[in-house]
Motif scaffolding. Structure first.
Motif, PDB file in Angstrom:
ATOM      1  N   LEU A  71      -1.597  15.796  -6.355  1.00 21.19           N
ATOM      2  CA  LEU A  71      -3.031  15.621  -6.565  1.00 21.19           C
ATOM      3  C   LEU A  71      -3.478  14.175  -6.364  1.00 21.19           C
ATOM      4  N   TRP A  72      -2.525  13.245  -6.321  1.00 26.83           N
ATOM      5  CA  TRP A  72      -2.892  11.840  -6.093  1.00 26.83           C
ATOM      6  C   TRP A  72      -3.402  11.677  -4.670  1.00 26.83           C
ATOM      7  N   GLY A  73      -4.644  11.203  -4.548  1.00 21.28           N
ATOM      8  CA  GLY A  73      -5.280  11.106  -3.238  1.00 21.28           C
ATOM      9  C   GLY A  73      -5.044   9.789  -2.518  1.00 21.28           C
ATOM     10  N   GLY A  74      -4.371   8.868  -3.173  1.00 21.69           N
ATOM     11  CA  GLY A  74      -4.108   7.588  -2.540  1.00 21.69           C
ATOM     12  C   GLY A  74      -5.013   6.484  -3.059  1.00 21.69           C
TER      13      GLY A  74
ATOM     14  N   ILE B 171       0.838  -1.200   0.000  1.00 16.11           N
ATOM     15  CA  ILE B 171       0.000   0.000   0.000  1.00 16.11           C
ATOM     16  C   ILE B 171       0.874   1.250   0.000  1.00 16.11           C
ATOM     17  N   LYS B 172       1.901   1.246   0.836  1.00 17.71           N
ATOM     18  CA  LYS B 172       2.804   2.397   0.894  1.00 17.71           C
ATOM     19  C   LYS B 172       3.534   2.585  -0.434  1.00 17.71           C
ATOM     20  N   LEU B 173       3.967   1.472  -1.029  1.00 14.30           N
ATOM     21  CA  LEU B 173       4.731   1.552  -2.271  1.00 14.30           C
ATOM     22  C   LEU B 173       3.877   2.056  -3.433  1.00 14.30           C
ATOM     23  N   VAL B 174       2.652   1.538  -3.554  1.00  8.45           N
ATOM     24  CA  VAL B 174       1.823   1.967  -4.669  1.00  8.45           C
ATOM     25  C   VAL B 174       1.473   3.443  -4.536  1.00  8.45           C
ATOM     26  N   ASN B 175       1.210   3.907  -3.314  1.00  6.54           N
ATOM     27  CA  ASN B 175       0.912   5.326  -3.129  1.00  6.54           C
ATOM     28  C   ASN B 175       2.127   6.197  -3.404  1.00  6.54           C
ATOM     29  N   ALA B 176       3.283   5.781  -2.911  1.00  8.00           N
ATOM     30  CA  ALA B 176       4.498   6.572  -3.117  1.00  8.00           C
ATOM     31  C   ALA B 176       4.888   6.616  -4.583  1.00  8.00           C
ATOM     32  N   ARG B 177       4.808   5.480  -5.273  1.00  9.46           N
ATOM     33  CA  ARG B 177       5.261   5.426  -6.664  1.00  9.46           C
ATOM     34  C   ARG B 177       4.302   6.161  -7.603  1.00  9.46           C
ATOM     35  N   ILE B 178       3.001   6.064  -7.362  1.00  8.70           N
ATOM     36  CA  ILE B 178       2.053   6.772  -8.225  1.00  8.70           C
ATOM     37  C   ILE B 178       2.035   8.259  -7.890  1.00  8.70           C
ATOM     38  N   ARG B 179       2.252   8.605  -6.629  1.00  9.84           N
ATOM     39  CA  ARG B 179       2.352  10.027  -6.273  1.00  9.84           C
ATOM     40  C   ARG B 179       3.553  10.663  -6.961  1.00  9.84           C
ATOM     41  N   GLU B 180       4.615   9.886  -7.127  1.00  9.82           N
ATOM     42  CA  GLU B 180       5.793  10.396  -7.834  1.00  9.82           C
ATOM     43  C   GLU B 180       5.462  10.701  -9.290  1.00  9.82           C
ATOM     44  N   ASP B 181       4.542   9.915  -9.887  1.00  8.54           N
ATOM     45  CA  ASP B 181       4.109  10.157 -11.263  1.00  8.54           C
ATOM     46  C   ASP B 181       3.118  11.313 -11.362  1.00  8.54           C
ATOM     47  N   ARG B 182       2.097  11.277 -10.502  1.00  8.25           N
ATOM     48  CA  ARG B 182       0.984  12.214 -10.624  1.00  8.25           C
ATOM     49  C   ARG B 182       1.185  13.520  -9.860  1.00  8.25           C
TER      50      ARG B 182
END
Length: 276
Positions: free
Chosen positions: A183-186, A169-180
């Motif tokens: 504005l990425w809400g998790g 969960i932490k990894l997917v949020n961190a990695r997609i937040r790095e892309d988006r």
């Protein structure tokens, strides 16, 4: 092209370096084919008299001159090119050379998270592009460090993943937040057991008691002892509170003592508790 080193002599021709590749130092020896169906195929289509070439280095040179050896830019040793029509009756397989993403994964890469089985995002993007369209759903039941999720998100696919580790969960949020960006809400996280909608209406699980007694011949699965019918109770192998169903394959008979002792445990957990 290579085989296990085992007890090979370090001075044997198959152990010596070729074209800068020291496979012996990596636990391998050269094994350019000399016999068999593929050697015959090479002789018939590419190198006349190939099977009469004795030295392994000479065969390597002949194969290289014929363009049958692939030299990877970042690999550890070269590979022999194989043609599907040489393997009669064997379905052709795929060899993906680019992007790399298997044994050649570089731990120094910026996207590396520390997972031993991590694949490159570019590799997962390749698979997703050829197997789905934008808007389709991509599902990874063992999503680990979330590379599939990242690739699917970049390619505008709906995605879902499952993993036993909360770190995912932490990894997917961190990695997609790095892309988006901010504005990425998790990710939408569901940590409760989902309810199945494909079960239909099942009879009360206790109605299987007579059938189970016959199948088990009156023997308790827990203590392996024979009991009269009145002492046996229907048990859920995987407890209902942990996602188990009333399907017959999830039911067994235990004696009253074993059933109460097992309680809300799986059989494996209960047996382990008996040895403590």
């Amino acid at each position: 092209m290579t085989g296990p080193r085992h007890n090979a002599d370090a001075l044997a021709p198959s152990s010596l370096p070729w074209r800068g590749y020291d496979v012996f130092a990596m636990g391998r020896v050269w094994s350019a084919p000399k016999t068999g169906t593929y050697a015959a195929y090479i002789e018939r289509h590419f190198i006349p008299g190939y099977r009469s070439i004795e030295g392994v280095h000479e065969r390597l040179e002949a194969l290289d001159a014929a363009g049958l050896i692939h030299h990877p830019k970042r690999g550890r040793w070269p590979g022999l090119k194989r043609y599907a029509d040489a393997d009669a009756g064997t379905p052709p397989q795929n060899l993906i050379l680019n992007p790399i993403g298997f044994t050649n994964y570089s731990a120094s890469s910026k996207e590396y998270t520390g997972f031993k089985t991590q694949k490159r995002v570019a590799l997962l993007e390749h698979f997703i592009k050829i197997s789905s369209n934008p808007g389709d759903t991509v599902f990874d039941p063992f999503c680990g460090c979330a590379t599939t999720m990242v690739a699917a998100d970049r390619l505008e696919r709906v995605w879902a993943g499952i993993d036993i580790s909360p770190l995912t969960i932490k990894l997917v949020n961190a990695r997609i937040r790095e892309d988006r960006g901010a504005l990425w809400g998790g990710a939408n996280v569901v940590d409760s057991l989902p309810k199945r909608t494909d079960l239909g209406v099942l009879p009360n699980y206790r109605t299987h008691r007579h059938r189970l007694y016959g199948e088990q011949e009156g023997v308790c699965v827990g203590c392996d002892s024979h009991f009269p019918f009145r002492v046996m109770e229907v048990d859920h192998i995987l407890p209902k509170s942990r996602g188990g169903t009333d399907h017959l394959e999830n039911l067994q008979l235990l004696c009253s003592y074993c059933n109460r002792s097992k309680g809300n445990k799986t059989m494996a957990e209960w047996r382990a508790s008996q040895t403590d």
